[in-house]
Design a protein around this motif. Structure first.
Motif, short mmCIF file in Angstrom:
data_model
loop_
_atom_site.label_atom_id
_atom_site.label_comp_id
_atom_site.label_asym_id
_atom_site.label_seq_id
_atom_site.Cartn_x
_atom_site.Cartn_y
_atom_site.Cartn_z
N LEU A 276 95.98 20.28 -75.95
CA LEU A 276 95.26 21.51 -76.27
C LEU A 276 94.52 21.37 -77.59
CD1 LEU A 276 97.97 24.13 -75.21
CD2 LEU A 276 95.83 23.61 -74.02
N LYS A 277 95.14 20.69 -78.54
CA LYS A 277 94.52 20.49 -79.84
C LYS A 277 93.25 19.66 -79.73
CE LYS A 277 95.80 18.93 -84.51
NZ LYS A 277 95.93 20.25 -85.13
N GLU A 278 93.34 18.56 -78.97
CA GLU A 278 92.19 17.67 -78.83
C GLU A 278 91.02 18.37 -78.14
OE1 GLU A 278 90.97 13.62 -76.33
OE2 GLU A 278 93.08 14.03 -76.78
N TRP A 279 91.32 19.21 -77.16
CA TRP A 279 90.27 19.82 -76.35
C TRP A 279 89.70 21.10 -76.95
CZ3 TRP A 279 87.25 18.70 -72.26
CH2 TRP A 279 87.49 17.50 -71.61
N TYR A 280 90.52 21.94 -77.57
CA TYR A 280 90.06 23.30 -77.87
C TYR A 280 90.21 23.74 -79.31
CZ TYR A 280 90.81 23.07 -72.85
OH TYR A 280 90.80 22.67 -71.54
N ARG A 301 96.71 28.26 -67.59
CA ARG A 301 96.77 28.87 -66.26
C ARG A 301 96.54 27.86 -65.16
NH1 ARG A 301 92.76 30.89 -63.08
NH2 ARG A 301 91.24 30.66 -64.76
N ARG A 302 95.60 26.94 -65.38
CA ARG A 302 95.24 25.96 -64.36
C ARG A 302 95.95 24.62 -64.53
NH1 ARG A 302 88.83 25.95 -63.33
NH2 ARG A 302 89.56 24.06 -62.27
N ASN A 303 96.71 24.51 -65.64
CA ASN A 303 97.42 23.26 -65.93
C ASN A 303 96.47 22.07 -65.99
OD1 ASN A 303 99.72 21.69 -66.47
ND2 ASN A 303 99.93 21.12 -64.32
N GLU A 304 95.34 22.28 -66.68
CA GLU A 304 94.33 21.23 -66.73
C GLU A 304 93.45 21.40 -67.96
OE1 GLU A 304 91.17 19.12 -63.66
OE2 GLU A 304 91.65 21.25 -63.40
N CYS A 305 93.39 20.38 -68.79
CA CYS A 305 92.50 20.41 -69.95
C CYS A 305 91.15 19.82 -69.56
CB CYS A 305 93.10 19.61 -71.11
SG CYS A 305 94.41 20.48 -71.99
N ILE A 306 90.21 20.69 -69.32
CA ILE A 306 88.82 20.31 -69.04
C ILE A 306 87.93 21.26 -69.82
CG2 ILE A 306 89.30 19.37 -66.73
CD1 ILE A 306 88.33 22.04 -65.57
N SER A 307 86.63 21.11 -69.67
CA SER A 307 85.72 22.02 -70.36
C SER A 307 85.58 23.33 -69.58
CB SER A 307 84.33 21.38 -70.51
OG SER A 307 83.44 22.30 -71.13
#
Length: 592
Positions: A276-280, A301-307
């Protein structure tokens, strides 16, 4: 009507609280204690502006649910932070709240202009319609309709007079909440006449004695800071906080590190804090690390780190700003994406999307839109930030000298330093969005940074160690790398990743410290399409030799993991940096 004075339908905040057992709820209700302290005092006019998807509307809905009489007795705040504050009961559901959602007003105005049966004589512009709509909504209350009707000053559009009439009748003052306050400056950016009409309305409400007397509290939110004309704010009665100057409200601009750490502890979260830190994360506001709240919630919610940065209209704005190409800003954007930090000045930004006169203005607007992070140099503590300050010390001295040469005071030079900010790309999500934007531009492949990246990949694939070393040396000397301490293999790895970034975007995925053979190889570039491009294995040394690096790849058999998949289409590269000579050496072979 009935959507402006004490609207009582469910809203984002209420829905979130009622679903807190199975949705992510970060309790920001302590912000209400801050607004309670401002009631009927200096500072009761408050403006907090921040990018899309950073919780503007949820906060506005929270304030509405707390202050409005329409929600009395609903116990929405039981168990939340504000319930433990001493001011909680004093202000809970005690006020008539005028809630203005400018997006809704705009949509209604468009429908109004398209239907002659709805149109009212004398109500011809968006601002006319805004004033008329609020007055008509006030008149939904029979008592207010009567006192407004008795006032000869009101008519169809004198909103200030209507509010005064009601306040004189009730002996009470309103709370006003305006969401997307800056919509006219964004959607009608070239309509100077309409903008003047709008600012005249706000001035009447919030700068005149008659208007000011009507409000116990006013809260504006939107994307852009309050419009400035020359160096002055048109509404200097407001205490203003924004991404360029968040003040003491920094922790309310998004999720904090501690708040995200609590989210990760939940059983329903299967994503790590580091992901979460790396992405957001990365919005460093007043020394506080802030995460994009909408993206964090979606990822959990989606269990996925994407844009989750879906900003078509704002992307178009970024394209327009970059293509203005003030002072080589196209190249600057490439360097920012690579990891460079760039100093800019926010002192002359007029807080709109039209009065863009310099690269500084572009960076200011990109910060407000959320595409760049922003740090105040005075808050910096890290080695990287110190290096940035050192690199710009000479520039700052030049600016100060020029200021003095022009006969300006030392106070002006101090103001110049006060307005200095550092821009950077905050996280992987924004980096992805900016990459998508710049790759679609017709100038993209012509940029020197892109050409150098293509040359570096070609040199590696041609097994040309000397050319590879020369190009890595160029990358090392570029602004994106030179600000960092170059004293470890990790720094050397970053340098090569930066150099290859643009040429490998579509055809390669890279992995650091990848488990392979009898250990971990420093860097692997793996083709996205099997059989077309070679796999590239790179080992780094610092203060040793390229021969040792290449020998380690072979001895540890780092290639063994990949030989079945890529047969012999594998390139081995050993790279060394000599801290004494300040030179890079490179040896490259193809696996036989």
């Amino acid at each position: 009507m009935g959507n402006i004075l004490n609207p009582n339908k469910k809203n984002f905040f209420i829905n979130l609280v009622q679903a807190k057992d199975f949705r992510v709820l970060v309790d920001k209700t302590d912000f209400i204690a801050e607004t309670n302290e401002r009631f009927d005092l200096d500072g009761n006019l408050l403006a907090l502006t921040r990018p899309r998807r950073f919780g503007k509307t949820v906060t506005a809905h929270m304030l509405l649910a707390y202050y409005s009489k329409a929600y009395a007795g609903q116990h929405l705040f039981d168990g939340l932070k504000i319930a433990g504050n001493g001011s909680y009961a004093k202000h809970l559901n005690k006020y008539d709240v005028i809630y203005i959602d400018m997006n809704t007003i705009r949509d209604e105005y468009i429908a109004y202009t398209e239907d002659e049966d709805l149109q009212v004589r004398g109500v011809t512009t968006f601002v006319d319609y805004l004033k008329y709509t609020i007055i008509e909504d006030l008149k939904e209350n029979e008592d207010y309709a009567r006192v407004i009707g008795k006032s000869r000053k009101v008519g169809k559009k004198n909103l200030t007079a209507a509010l005064q009439a009601v306040c004189e009748y009730t002996g009470e003052r309103f709370v006003l909440i305006m969401d997307e306050w800056d919509l006219i400056y964004r959607d009608y950016r070239n309509d100077a006449k309409l903008q003047k009409s709008f600012i005249d309305l706000l001035t009447s409400l919030f700068k005149s004695d008659g208007g000011l007397g009507c409000f116990a509290l006013a809260y504006l939110t939107g994307i852009l800071p309050i419009k400035k004309y020359n160096s002055q704010s048109a509404l200097n009665t407001f205490d203003e906080y924004n991404m360029l100057a968040p003040g003491e409200f920094a922790c309310y601009f998004g999720f904090t590190e501690n708040e995200v750490a609590e989210i990760v502890k939940s059983a329903k979260c299967r994503i790590s804090l580091q992901e979460l830190k790396e992405w957001y994360e990365g919005y460093k506001i007043k020394g506080i690390d802030i995460y994009n709240p909408n993206s964090v919630v979606n990822a959990v919610r989606r269990n996925e780190c994407i844009s989750y940065w879906s900003g078509t209209s704002s992307n178009e704005e970024v394209i327009r700003l970059i293509n203005m190409d003030f002072d080589g800003i196209k190249e600057d954007m490439l360097h920012l994406i690579e990891g460079e930090e760039i100093v800019f000045n926010c002192g002359r930004f007029q807080n709109d999307m039209v009065s863009i006169k310099s690269k500084d203005d572009v960076f200011c607007l990109l910060v407000c839109l959320g595409y760049l992070g922003c740090k105040n140099p005075n808050d910096n503590n890290s080695d990287t930030e110190k290096s940035e300050d050192e690199n710009n010390e000479a520039d700052e001295q030049d600016k100060t000298e020029k200021t003095e040469q022009n006969g300006q005071s030392e106070q002006s030079a101090a103001a110049l330093r006060k307005n200095r900010r550092i821009a950077y790309v905050p996280n992987a999500e924004i980096k992805s969005a900016l990459l998508d934007i710049v790759k679609e531009q017709d100038w993209y492949e012509r940029m020197e940074t892109i050409k150098r990246s293509e040359q570096l990949l070609k040199a590696i694939r041609d097994l040309d160690g000397d050319e590879t070393a020369r190009l890595i040396q160029e990358v090392h000397n570029s602004p994106a790398v030179s600000i960092y301490d170059y004293n470890t293999e990790s720094a050397l790895t970053y340098c090569v990743i930066t150099g290859l970034m643009w040429s490998t975007l579509d055809d390669y995925d890279y992995h650091r410290e990848d488990q392979a053979g009898k250990g971990k190889v420093d860097l692997v570039y793996e083709p996205t399409v099997k059989g077309r491009d070679p796999l590239i294995l790179i080992e780094f040394k610092y203060g040793k030799s390229a021969e040792e690096a290449l020998k380690q790849i072979k001895k540890q058999e780092y290639f063994r993991r990949y030989t079945k998949k890529y047969t012999r289409n594998i390139i081995l590269a050993g790279i060394n940096y000599d801290p004494k000579s300040k030179d890079h050496q490179c040896l490259i072979e193809k696996l036989c």
